[in-house]
Design an enzyme around this catalytic site. Structure first.
Site, PDB file in Angstrom:
ATOM      1  N   LYS A   1       0.865  -1.194   0.000  1.00  0.00           N
ATOM      2  CA  LYS A   1       0.000   0.000   0.000  1.00  0.00           C
ATOM      3  C   LYS A   1       0.899   1.240   0.000  1.00  0.00           C
ATOM      4  CE  LYS A   1      -3.939   1.579   2.866  1.00  0.00           C
ATOM      5  NZ  LYS A   1      -4.773   1.203   4.043  1.00  0.00           N
TER       6      LYS A   1
ATOM      7  N   SER B   1      -9.471   0.645   3.017  1.00  0.00           N
ATOM      8  CA  SER B   1      -8.690   1.590   2.239  1.00  0.00           C
ATOM      9  C   SER B   1      -7.551   0.936   1.475  1.00  0.00           C
ATOM     10  CB  SER B   1      -8.137   2.681   3.161  1.00  0.00           C
ATOM     11  OG  SER B   1      -7.241   2.139   4.110  1.00  0.00           O
TER      12      SER B   1
ATOM     13  N   SER C   1      -9.529  -1.950   7.055  1.00  0.00           N
ATOM     14  CA  SER C   1      -8.953  -1.619   5.747  1.00  0.00           C
ATOM     15  C   SER C   1      -8.127  -2.715   5.102  1.00  0.00           C
ATOM     16  CB  SER C   1      -8.113  -0.340   5.845  1.00  0.00           C
ATOM     17  OG  SER C   1      -8.962   0.784   5.948  1.00  0.00           O
TER      18      SER C   1
END
Lengths: 63, 462
Positions: free
Chosen positions: B82, B158, B182
């Site tokens: 990420k 996310s 997330s």
């Protein structure tokens, strides 16, 4: 605890934003007030029957 | 072995092939890069692809194999992170336009460094919601991440890029962060496994924070053993992370073949048995029936826990960005700006009430989890919504799609419990759904043990 009556919420939001040095564009205003109202309502909902809130929050959280 | 066959290998199988010399790390890196070049324009999971670095790392792994040395348990495994994790020489953008102006990171964060030392090949950085504040990865700056199972739908968030890149088989494993769900939400919506370890188990140093008292590092992959090997490499005490747990490593891989005999399994009822489309609840029931799980268990006040998590998240998240909210609020993603501004105005009494509730709730969950080793619960209330879909109807009530996606994940991460999500396919929609396996703190091994049993019994669907 906190209430979310709309006129009080708008007054609080304007005053708190000014004190925090935040400028909130007119187009953002409905979203900000709605979100803040939701958060305050959620905080107000935390006290309930059978919940004995401790006096001290955990300063550094440990599971 | 053809590239198509290699794309269906999990990380452990890739590492076995590379260590045995039947495949090279360079081949694995190149096949991953080729797959991304071919497929990611339709998915948008990567925000940067680091081809040069990946091939350099692959050459290093191949040289170790040629010299008779063991490159490690993730030898030649393509991975991605990420884009809130520090990568040496890259700007840690954290899904934002504002942080894209920061100088590049001077070194890899410790989690990525541990993966690299285990032989993994970093392929690139992945799309996410701005500053991790969202469940859909509809990022206004970098574009929405599309679900590989249906490009018109979100990948979850996310860590949406982390879920999509694994589901699309661009990489074998990815790193994400989980504050309120997330890792678990995108893993579920993309149909892969997700592991959110106990709070403090994996160092968060070198990870752009969202909400310091709730942030976790997590892993997404296509097999339980990939999660186990990754966790075994990643976890451990870091004195430079103030919330890091100071306890010896507890390896999990060796537990995967131990079955579930003797384990106390239960299903969460009450809050976790309503408020979702039928197929999300059926997924849990089907799994429970297959394992012969009878006991039901009530996690008290989960709805209030979610409420408190939202208050803490908003307040802590806004505090981190207060300077930018004052001086350049227009540069925030419109998807997050209003919520950050509202969070900046949360009074201290509300924040502290949420923290005090959290302490009470932690005690209650400790009592509940003393009666069961693993508890099953739904992961999301519905499968992946359409991109741009703002509302959904659940139990006849209209809910806001984005925040509601976290209704089952937030009450668990709120007190730092370890959770593994296992993928299943919805009976009505045919889209991926998931089941959460929940345990007491630091019991990742038992979670992975149960997940491995579900995998062996073909109760999971990638």
């Amino acid at each position: 605890m906190w209430t979310v009556a709309s006129e009080d919420l708008e007054r609080y939001t304007r005053a708190a934003a000014a004190a925090a040095g935040l400028e909130i564009d007119d187009s953002w205003w409905p979203g900000v007030v709605t979100h803040l109202g939701t958060l305050l309502a959620r905080a107000a909902s935390l006290e309930g029957d059978g919940i004995e809130m401790p006096d001290d929050p955990a300063p550094v959280f440990r599971p | 072995m053809t590239p198509a066959e290699a794309a269906h290998l999990d990380g452990v199988a890739i590492a076995e092939a590379v260590r045995a010399g039947t495949r090279t790390a360079t081949e694995m890196a190149q096949e991953s890069l080729d797959a991304i070049k071919m497929g990611d324009p339709d998915i948008n999971s990567f925000t940067s692809v680091l081809a040069e670095r990946a091939l350099e790392e692959a050459a290093r792994v191949d040289a170790q194999v040629a010299a008779g040395r063991d490159p490690g348990p993730l030898a030649g495994v393509p991975v991605a992170v990420k884009n809130l994790f520090d990568v040496a020489g890259q700007v840690t953008v954290a899904g934002s336009r504002i942080s894209a102006e920061d100088p590049p990171a001077t070194s890899d964060g410790p989690a990525l460094a541990r993966w690299r030392e285990a032989g993994a090949l970093l392929i690139g950085a992945l799309n996410m919601d701005e500053y991790a504040y969202g469940f859909t990865t509809e990022n206004s700056h970098y574009g929405p991440c599309h679900n590989p199972h249906d490009h018109s739908r979100v990948a979850g968030g996310s860590s949406g890029g982390s879920g999509a890149a694994v589901a699309a088989r661009f990489v074998a494993v990815s790193l994400g962060s989980d504050t309120n769900g997330s890792v678990r939400v995108p893993a579920t919506l993309c149909g892969v496994f997700g592991l959110k370890p106990t709070f403090g188990r994996i160092s968060r140093r070198g990870m752009y924070p969202f909400c310091p008292s709730l942030d976790h590092v997590g892993v997404l992959g296509r097999s339980v053993r990939d999660l186990a090997v990754s966790f075994d490499v990643l976890h451990g005490y870091d004195p430079d992370d103030p919330v890091s747990l100071d306890r010896p490593p507890e390896p999990t891989e060796g537990r995967l073949d131990q079955g579930i005999e003797g384990l106390r399994l239960a299903v969460a009822d009450g809050y976790f048995a309503r408020g979702a489309v039928p197929e999300a609840l059926e997924a849990v029931a089907t799994m429970a029936d297959a394992l012969g799980i009878g006991p039901r268990i009530t996690i008290p006040e989960a709805g209030r826990a979610r409420a408190a998590a939202m208050v803490i998240t908003a307040a802590e998240g806004a505090q981190l960005h207060l300077r930018d909210l004052r001086t350049r609020a227009r540069d925030f993603d419109p998807m997050t700006r209003d919520r950050f501004l509202a969070g900046a105005l949360v009074p201290a009494s509300a924040y502290l009430a949420a923290q005090r509730f959290r302490r009470w709730y932690r005690g209650e969950l400790g009592r509940v989890l003393a009666t069961a080793d693993v508890v099953l619960a739904p992961a999301t209330p519905f499968p992946a919504p359409l991109i741009g879909q703002r509302e959904a109807v659940v139990d006849g009530e209209t809910v806001l799609t984005q925040p509601y996606l976290g209704c089952f994940t937030q009450p668990l991460s709120f007190v730092g419990l370890p959770v593994v999500t296992v993928p299943v396919r919805g009976t009505a929609s045919g889209l991926p759904l998931g089941v959460q396996l929940v345990a007491a703190p630091c019991r990742e091994a038992v979670l992975l043990q149960v997940a491995a049993e579900l995998e062996r019994r073909n109760l999971v669907t990638l």
